[in-house]
Design an enzyme around this catalytic site. Structure first.
Site, mmCIF file in Angstrom:
data_model
loop_
_atom_site.group_PDB
_atom_site.id
_atom_site.type_symbol
_atom_site.label_atom_id
_atom_site.label_comp_id
_atom_site.label_asym_id
_atom_site.label_seq_id
_atom_site.Cartn_x
_atom_site.Cartn_y
_atom_site.Cartn_z
ATOM 1 C CB ALA A 1 -18.863 -21.240 -26.862
ATOM 2 C CD GLU B 1 -20.696 -12.779 -25.221
ATOM 3 O OE1 GLU B 1 -20.610 -11.726 -25.875
ATOM 4 O OE2 GLU B 1 -20.884 -12.786 -23.986
ATOM 5 C CB SER C 1 -27.566 -18.249 -24.237
ATOM 6 O OG SER C 1 -27.527 -19.543 -24.802
ATOM 7 C CB CYS D 1 -23.605 -25.021 -31.778
ATOM 8 S SG CYS D 1 -23.796 -24.653 -30.030
ATOM 9 C CD GLU E 1 -29.233 -21.266 -21.902
ATOM 10 O OE1 GLU E 1 -28.963 -20.062 -21.681
ATOM 11 O OE2 GLU E 1 -28.358 -22.099 -22.193
#
Length: 426
Positions: A264, A267, A269, A375, A384
């Site tokens: 999770a 993918e 990001s 999340c 990021e």
């Protein structure tokens, strides 16, 4: 390698196969359920049909690729209410769980990813991970993430043009960061992308998904065994010492937890970095605005998250009891999906939602979900994106497409929306 696979445990009902017959409750008002998912026309917006859904049918009956029927909820307030309602279950084992992929429910019911569980089980896993994803912990990672991103820009600029931006930068950034956090060697970054490509595809069979995840679990199992002998200062070592060795979790439970954290985390990001970059290439005015004022980057990241809403249909739920939204009853045991892109483009909540506005006040989007399942890695994802996009704008100002815009391929059949590849030069 024989990889430990978490067994199925006591269920609220046997998880049916993806070919189970559709529900017999029918569509509201006698109308035939529309097919879902609905493909995007513009990659930077929700499907145009969501506007009509919010206005005319905000709690709509749909037919899924599995031929099962479910409900989709498209208004901002309804989506938030749905995702915070304790009468709504995320347990993938429930018979009418609205899985969108062929093998998704069968494998999920066996492996039990914690995002597809309810309290108290979900609470236990979330508390186990939460200390590693606090704002303070994530801020401390900034120098490490910046150094890695600079290395990747160096590597990209040294490569022979053109390059596939998704592989050499977007996936490399997201996978490197999650590997750094967990303490996983980053020798083969594309391995993780391949696992997610298979496990996240709506066309993968249960056997294909199991095989892909088996390879991932085998890698993690080897690292767990090594950390039991030689602990480090990474997340896997912490989870082994504080939770596996104490008996709080089994090995299979730990493998599942680490596996979903990798899948999770990297993918979403990857897709956000690549799709945001394409948006900036399409809209040089936005890129120039960020170059002129880098302090706008945190707000820009949140606006990209809202506009792109790549995890649109990730919130898959089942009504454990009868619930009502926008005057329509969703019967107990029916599947229901909260459309994050629908909510994030709701004009009742966001003025001119189709516009990208880095100065948007009170941008309370639901791109990371809402409620107890919001999340857990959202702070790390924001970090990021901020670093990956700011560094790219600053260091590669001449970045441009190396193919015609019409040749850019999108991932319409994956759990999260994104780009298959993005060929660029500079």
């Amino acid at each position: 390698m024989n990889t430990p696979v978490p067994p199925s445990s006591g269920t609220p009902g046997a998880a049916p196969s993806a070919s189970a017959p559709p529900s017999t409750s029918g569509a509201p008002d006698g109308a035939a359920p529309r097919d879902f998912p609905i493909r995007r026309g513009c990659p930077f917006a929700a499907p145009a049909e969501y506007d009509a859904l919010r206005t005319d049918d905000p709690v709509a009956r749909v037919t899924l690729p599995t031929r099962r029927e479910a409900w989709v909820v498209s208004r901002y307030n309804d989506v938030r209410e749905l995702l915070s309602d304790p009468r709504v279950s995320a347990d993938i084992r429930r018979p009418n769980f609205p899985a969108l992929g062929e093998g998704e429910q069968e494998v999920g019911a066996r492996l039990r990813p914690f995002i597809r569980t309810d309290a108290p089980e979900h609470t236990r896993y979330r508390r186990m991970l939460l200390p590693e994803f606090t704002v303070r912990r994530v801020r401390a990672m900034r120098p490490v993430v910046q150094a890695r991103v600079d290395e990747l820009v160096d590597d990209m600029l040294a490569a022979q043009e053109p390059v596939n931006f998704v592989s050499v930068y977007a996936n490399a950034v997201s996978t490197s960061v999650i590997c750094e956090l967990l303490g996983i060697p980053r020798e083969n970054l594309e391995f993780f992308r391949d696992v997610t490509r298979i496990s996240g595809s709506r066309h993968s069979t249960a056997e294909q998904v199991s095989e892909a995840l088996g390879g991932l679990f085998g890698l993690i199992a080897g690292l767990v065994a090594k950390r039991q002998e030689e602990p480090g200062d990474d997340l896997i070592s912490t989870l082994v010492a504080d939770h596996l060795n104490t008996g709080e979790v089994t090995l299979n439970e730990l493998l599942s937890t680490i596996g979903i954290t990798i899948n999770a985390g990297r993918e979403t990001s990857t897709n956000m970095i690549a799709l945001s970059t394409l948006l900036l290439l399409d809209r040089p005015d936005l890129k120039e605005e960020l170059r002129a004022d880098p302090s706008l980057m945190p707000a820009a990241v949140d606006e990209f998250l809202r506009v792109l809403s790549i995890a649109d249909s990730i919130p898959l739920r089942v009504a454990a009891e009868d619930i009502e939204l926008s005057g329509r009853k969703i019967p107990a045991d029916d599947g229901v999906i909260g459309l994050l892109a629908g909510a994030n483009h709701d004009p009742e909540q966001f003025d001119h939602p189709e516009q990208v506005d880095f100065h948007r006040p009170e941008n309370h989007h639901v791109a990371f979900g809402y409620g107890v399942h919001q999340c857990i890695g959202q702070h790390l994802a924001r970090l990021e994106l901020e670093i990956a996009l700011e560094t790219l704008i600053r260091r590669v100002p001449t970045l441009r497409l190396a193919v015609d815009r019409e040749q850019v391929a999108f991932k319409h059949d994956s759990a999260t929306f994104g780009l298959e590849e993005l060929m660029v030069t500079w």
